[in-house]
Design a protein around this motif. Structure first.
Motif, short mmCIF file in Angstrom:
data_model
loop_
_atom_site.label_atom_id
_atom_site.label_comp_id
_atom_site.label_asym_id
_atom_site.label_seq_id
_atom_site.Cartn_x
_atom_site.Cartn_y
_atom_site.Cartn_z
N VAL A 70 0.74 -0.95 -0.11
CA VAL A 70 0.45 -0.28 0.27
C VAL A 70 0.78 1.27 0.35
O VAL A 70 0.89 2.47 -0.79
N TRP A 71 1.75 1.34 0.82
CA TRP A 71 2.22 2.69 1.02
C TRP A 71 2.85 2.54 -0.57
O TRP A 71 3.46 3.83 -0.85
N HIS A 72 4.37 1.41 -0.95
CA HIS A 72 5.09 2.24 -2.44
C HIS A 72 3.61 2.57 -3.75
O HIS A 72 4.12 3.51 -4.31
N ALA A 73 2.73 1.86 -3.37
CA ALA A 73 1.59 2.64 -4.69
C ALA A 73 0.90 3.55 -4.68
O ALA A 73 0.62 4.19 -5.34
N LYS A 74 0.66 3.92 -2.94
CA LYS A 74 0.10 5.65 -2.84
C LYS A 74 1.31 6.25 -2.96
O LYS A 74 1.10 7.66 -3.68
#
Length: 384
Positions: A70-74
Motif C-alpha cells: 500500500v505504501w509503495h502504491a500510494k
C-alpha cells in the motif's frame, strides 16, 4: 518507424498497404498503423465504500507485506512482490485494491492463464461481495467492464491507459515472460502503478529492483508458518520411472492421498493415462483437454486418485493435502521456475501443511539444483 502499441521498431515486422504502413508484430490484437495510437475506451470509474472479507486473518508478516505494498502504491512506486508459493499473494493485494477502489481509481488484475483468471475472479467476488468483479478471458468477453477487472494478459489490449493500479500475477510464466508485445501492451494499459507478483522472479526483474526501477516487497513464509517442502530427487532410468510411479501411487492410495503427476509433454500424458487408468482412478489434464473446469472440480471432490498433467497445472491450483511427482524432471521443459512452482503445490493448506514432492530424473540438471537451493534459501530466510 515505431508501433505505438507494442513498441516495435524492427523493419521486418512492418508491412506497407498502399501508402500506409502497419505493424505485424502485434497484428493478433488488431491492425495498428504506424503513428496511430490505440483507442482509449471510457470505462466507468466511481468511488466505492467497499471492504473485503478473508477466510483467515493475515499473519503479522502478511500484514507487514500488505502495508508495504500500500505504501509503495500510494507513493506511485511500481513494485515487485517476491513471495513464496502459498504465501497468499492474492490476499496480500486486497488492501491496496480496496484503498484504490475507495479513492475512485480503476483497478485491474491480470494473469497468464484463463483457468486461473476464473479462479481469482471467484475468490475476489467472495472477498469483495459489494462490488462487481468481472472475468475477461476466452469465453468470457461479452462484458468487459466492472468495478474490478480480472483478465488474462492478452486481454489487456482492450484497456489502453485504463488502470490506475494494475496487478500482474505470474509474470515469470508463459506467455508473459520474455514476450515484448505483451509487456508493452501491459505497460500501455496502466496509467498509474504496477504490482508484479511472483514466487520466481527472473534476472531482469531483480535487475530493475537493483536499479531502483521497482520497489521490492518480500515474503518467504506461508501463513501456517511451516517451511516450504523441499523436493526429494531420485535418479533412475526413464524406463524405470513408471514402476516407481506405480509403487508410489499404491502407497498414496493406502494413505488416502491424491497425487499430481507431472510429465513434460501432452503425448506422454495421454500415453501414461492409458496405462494408469487400468490400475487407478485417474485423468489426463492438458491444454487439449475438454471440460477443464469439470476435471479440476472432480479432482477437488476426490473422484480421481491422481491427475496426470503437463506444466499447465504448475501454478494457480490449490488442493488440500496433495503430493506431487514429476517424471523426467530433467526434461528441458522443466526449468527452475516451473520446478519451483510445481513443488509449491504441496503443503499449501493450513489444515495439511506437510507433504511430499519427488523429482524423478536420469540426471540432476542445473535447474533441479537451483530449484532445491532456492527453496532452501527461502526457508533459511524465513526462519532465521
Amino acid at each position: 518507424m515505431r508501433c505505438l502499441r507494442c513498441g516495435n521498431t524492427q523493419q521486418k515486422y512492418f508491412y506497407q498497404d498502399g501508402s500506409v504502413w502497419y505493424c505485424r508484430k502485434c497484428i493478433a490484437f488488431g491492425r495498428m498503423n504506424v503513428g496511430e495510437l490505440p483507442r482509449a475506451k471510457k470505462y466507468r470509474q466511481q468511488r466505492h465504500a467497499c471492504d473485503y472479507v478473508l477466510k483467515y486473518p493475515l499473519t503479522p508478516k502478511q500484514q507487514k507485506a500488505s502495508a508495504e505494498i500500500v505504501w509503495h502504491a500510494k507513493h506511485q512506486q511500481s513494485q515487485l512482490v517476491y513471495a513464496v508459493c502459498g504465501a497468499g499473494k492474492t490476499e496480500l493485494v486486497m488492501e491496496v485494491i480496496k484503498q484504490f477502489l475507495n479513492a475512485g481509481k480503476k483497478v485491474g488484475f491480470a494473469i497468464s492463464r484463463r483457468q486461473v483468471v476464473l479462479e481469482i475472479a471467484t475468490r475476489m467476488k467472495e472477498a469483495f461481495p459489494m462490488i462487481e468483479v468481472i472475468a475477461v478471458c476466452e469465453g468470457y468477453s461479452d462484458i468487459c467492464d466492472g468495478d474490478l477487472i480480472v483478465c488474462t494478459m492478452h486481454q489487456l489490449y482492450r484497456y489502453y491507459q485504463t488502470f490506475d493500479l494494475l496487478i500482474m500475477d505470474e509474470v515469470d510464466a508463459f506467455p508473459y515472460r520474455g514476450n515484448e508485445v505483451l509487456q508493452a501492451i501491459a505497460q500501455h494499459a496502466c496509467r498509474g502503478v504496477m504490482v508484479y507478483l511472483t514466487a520466481t522472479p527472473d534476472e531482469s526483474m531483480l535487475k530493475d529492483v537493483e536499479d531502483g526501477k521497482l520497489a521490492l516487497v518480500e515474503l518467504f513464509e506461508r501463513p501456517h508458518g511451516y517451511p516450504l517442502i523441499e523436493p526429494e530427487i531420485r535418479t533412475c532410468a526413464n524406463r524405470m520411472q513408471l514402476f516407481y510411479l506405480i509403487a508410489f501411487l499404491y502407497q498414496q492410495r493406502k494413505a488416502g492421498i491424491q497425487t499430481l503427476v507431472f510429465v513434460p509433454t501432452i503425448r506422454m500424458a495421454n500415453e501414461l493415462h492409458k496405462k494408469l487408468c487400468l490400475l487407478f482412478r485417474c485423468k489426463a489434464f492438458t491444454s487439449q483437454s475438454e471440460d477443464k473446469e469439470k476435471i479440476v472440480d472432480d479432482f477437488h471432490k476426490k473422484k480421481y486418485e491422481c491427475l496426470i498433467t503437463t506444466t499447465i497445472l504448475e501454478r494457480g491450483i490449490t488442493i488440500k493435502g496433495i503430493y506431487i511427482i514429476i517424471l523426467q524432471a530433467d526434461h528441458v521443459v522443466f526449468n527452475e521456475a516451473s520446478l519451483t512452482q510445481i513443488i509449491g503445490r504441496v503443503g499449501r493448506s493450513i489444515e495439511m501443511p506437510s507433504g511430499k514432492g519427488i523429482f524423478l530424473c536420469e540426471r540432476v540438471t542445473r535447474d533441479i539444483e537451483r530449484c532445491k537451493h532456492a527453496i532452501q534459501h527461502m526457508n533459511k530466510e524465513s526462519f532465521s
